[in-house]
Design an enzyme around this catalytic site. Structure first.
Site, mmCIF file in Angstrom:
data_model
loop_
_atom_site.group_PDB
_atom_site.id
_atom_site.type_symbol
_atom_site.label_atom_id
_atom_site.label_comp_id
_atom_site.label_asym_id
_atom_site.label_seq_id
_atom_site.Cartn_x
_atom_site.Cartn_y
_atom_site.Cartn_z
ATOM 1 N N ILE A 59 26.602 22.491 -11.376
ATOM 2 C CA ILE A 59 25.712 21.892 -10.262
ATOM 3 C C ILE A 59 26.387 20.518 -9.787
ATOM 4 C CG2 ILE A 59 23.369 20.316 -9.753
ATOM 5 C CD1 ILE A 59 22.154 22.266 -11.738
ATOM 6 N N ASN B 24 18.367 20.884 -12.783
ATOM 7 C CA ASN B 24 18.618 22.021 -13.143
ATOM 8 C C ASN B 24 17.436 22.793 -13.412
ATOM 9 O OD1 ASN B 24 19.693 24.397 -13.853
ATOM 10 N ND2 ASN B 24 21.076 23.440 -15.622
ATOM 11 N N LYS C 111 0.906 -1.287 0.047
ATOM 12 C CA LYS C 111 -0.158 -0.029 -0.033
ATOM 13 C C LYS C 111 0.943 1.139 -0.057
ATOM 14 C CE LYS C 111 -4.501 0.868 0.743
ATOM 15 N NZ LYS C 111 -5.624 -0.005 -0.280
ATOM 16 N N THR D 289 -4.409 -4.949 1.483
ATOM 17 C CA THR D 289 -3.677 -3.665 1.465
ATOM 18 C C THR D 289 -4.486 -2.759 2.350
ATOM 19 O OG1 THR D 289 -4.492 -2.800 -0.345
ATOM 20 C CG2 THR D 289 -2.637 -4.062 -0.578
HETATM 21 O O1 LIG Z 1 25.348 22.855 -13.635
HETATM 22 C C1 LIG Z 1 25.045 22.310 -15.050
HETATM 23 N N1 LIG Z 1 25.815 21.202 -15.225
HETATM 24 C C2 LIG Z 1 25.615 20.670 -16.470
HETATM 25 O O2 LIG Z 1 26.276 19.658 -16.997
HETATM 26 C C3 LIG Z 1 24.865 21.607 -17.395
HETATM 27 N N2 LIG Z 1 24.675 21.385 -18.757
HETATM 28 C C4 LIG Z 1 23.861 22.525 -19.256
HETATM 29 O O3 LIG Z 1 23.234 22.766 -20.225
HETATM 30 N N3 LIG Z 1 23.749 23.566 -18.134
HETATM 31 C C5 LIG Z 1 24.612 22.991 -16.815
HETATM 32 N N4 LIG Z 1 24.680 23.492 -15.776
#
Ligand SMILES: O=c1[nH]c(=O)c2[nH]c(=O)[nH]c2[nH]1
Length: 323
Positions: free
Chosen positions: A254, A281, A18, A78
């Site tokens: 990132i 992103n 569940k 469940t």
């Molecule tokens: O932080 C980012 N990593 C990526 O791999 C990536 N690729 C992208 O187009 N923008 C970003 N920004």
């Protein structure tokens, strides 16, 4: 043709359960005695209102006849599982989501012999404290009124099995999901592959908007129960580490950011085995900048599709940094 009976259940996927069992418990045990970390003001919570969206999934060879023969004699409905979870929320005397999952999961295995393993997971349903006048000119958190929050939330999971009549932990995961953070400047994204497919301009200073889920496992999966609060890692502190590291560091992607967050989490919590990231992103696109003063910009929502990153780290990454 394979013989129906010759196939072992451990070779096949067979489970049922569940999900979306929302349970609200008032006046649960307060979470206290946590270790403080420099990145966070969070030192505990009263658990006056503990909400969880719970998922349970059970396994066992004895369920095969229900799939194969329409024989429900071993099937726990469940709907009954939902009632079982709700009932046990009243008996739970711990202070953590993970502790509740371990408690209910163990009760399932103790109650129903036909269940050989159970996977319990939950997202915490967050309620924020709200300030009310304290009668002395200041404010204090109300002890009865809470705001329903759709911010990030704690995640927990225990996979439990019965072994020689005892409940053993096969797997455990904790986390904090749906963190969304925007940093308005001091983020770059430069130096990536430039070829005939590249249209994205390099940016020395972008406004970076990330969605982030962070998961962790402990060296000892029992630590996640919170029975020893000094060793328990609260989702709130990991969330706070993420925002502090984002604030402090000028990152070039990132990828760079999650690595820095991971280092800090592992540094603060040596009791963890692994930290895992899933990031998205959601960076806005610039509309006006050059004709505005200073760092001011006008931005708009990005179109789909969405970029993502997944990354796991352990203490060997930390050792690499120290060299
Ligand atoms: O932080 C980012 N990593 C990526 O791999 C990536 N690729 C992208 O187009 N923008 C970003 N920004």
């Amino acid at each position: 043709m394979t013989d129906d009976n010759s196939r072992e259940t451990d070779e096949r996927t067979m489970n049922y359960g569940k999900k979306h069992v929302n349970v609200y418990r008032t006046y649960a045990t307060p979470l206290t005695g946590l270790r403080e970390i420099p990145e966070s003001e969070f030192t505990g919570k009263p658990n006056t209102l503990l909400g969880m969206e719970v998922r349970t999934q059970v396994e066992g060879e004895k369920f095969l006849p229900s799939f194969r023969d329409g024989d429900n004699s071993n099937v726990v409905a469940t709907d009954s599982m939902k009632n079982f979870i709700l009932h046990h929320a009243g008996d739970y005397d711990g202070a953590t989501v993970e502790g509740f999952l371990h408690y209910v999961g163990s009760e399932f295995l103790d109650t129903y012999d036909q269940m050989e393993a159970v996977r319990m997971s939950a997202d915490e349903l967050q309620f924020d404290e709200r300030p009310v006048p304290d009668g002395e000119g200041g404010f204090e958190p109300s002890d009865v009124v809470f705001r329903v929050s759709d911010n990030e939330s704690a995640f927990g999971e225990y996979y439990l099995k019965r072994e020689d009549g005892d409940v053993v932990i096969e797997d455990q995961r904790s986390g904090v999901t749906d963190i969304e953070l925007v940093k308005v400047k001091d983020n770059s994204f430069v130096g990536y592959v430039q070829d005939e497919y590249t249209t994205l301009p390099e940016r020395e200073n972008r406004t970076l908007y990330i969605g982030l889920d962070i998961f962790w496992t402990y060296d000892d999966p029992e630590t996640a129960l919170g029975d020893d609060p000094e060793e328990y890692v609260p989702a709130e502190q990991v969330r706070d580490i993420a925002q502090v590291v984002f604030h402090e560091q000028d990152v070039n992607s990132i990828q760079d950011l999650v690595y820095q967050i991971g280092l800090r989490v592992l540094e603060r919590f040596p009791q963890l085995a692994e930290v895992n990231f899933e990031s998205r992103n959601q960076t806005w696109l610039g509309v006006r900048k050059d004709d505005l003063e200073g760092d001011a910009k006008v931005l708009r929502e990005p179109p789909r599709p969405t970029g993502f990153q997944r990354f796991s780290m352990d203490h060997s990454d930390l050792e690499g940094e120290a060299e």
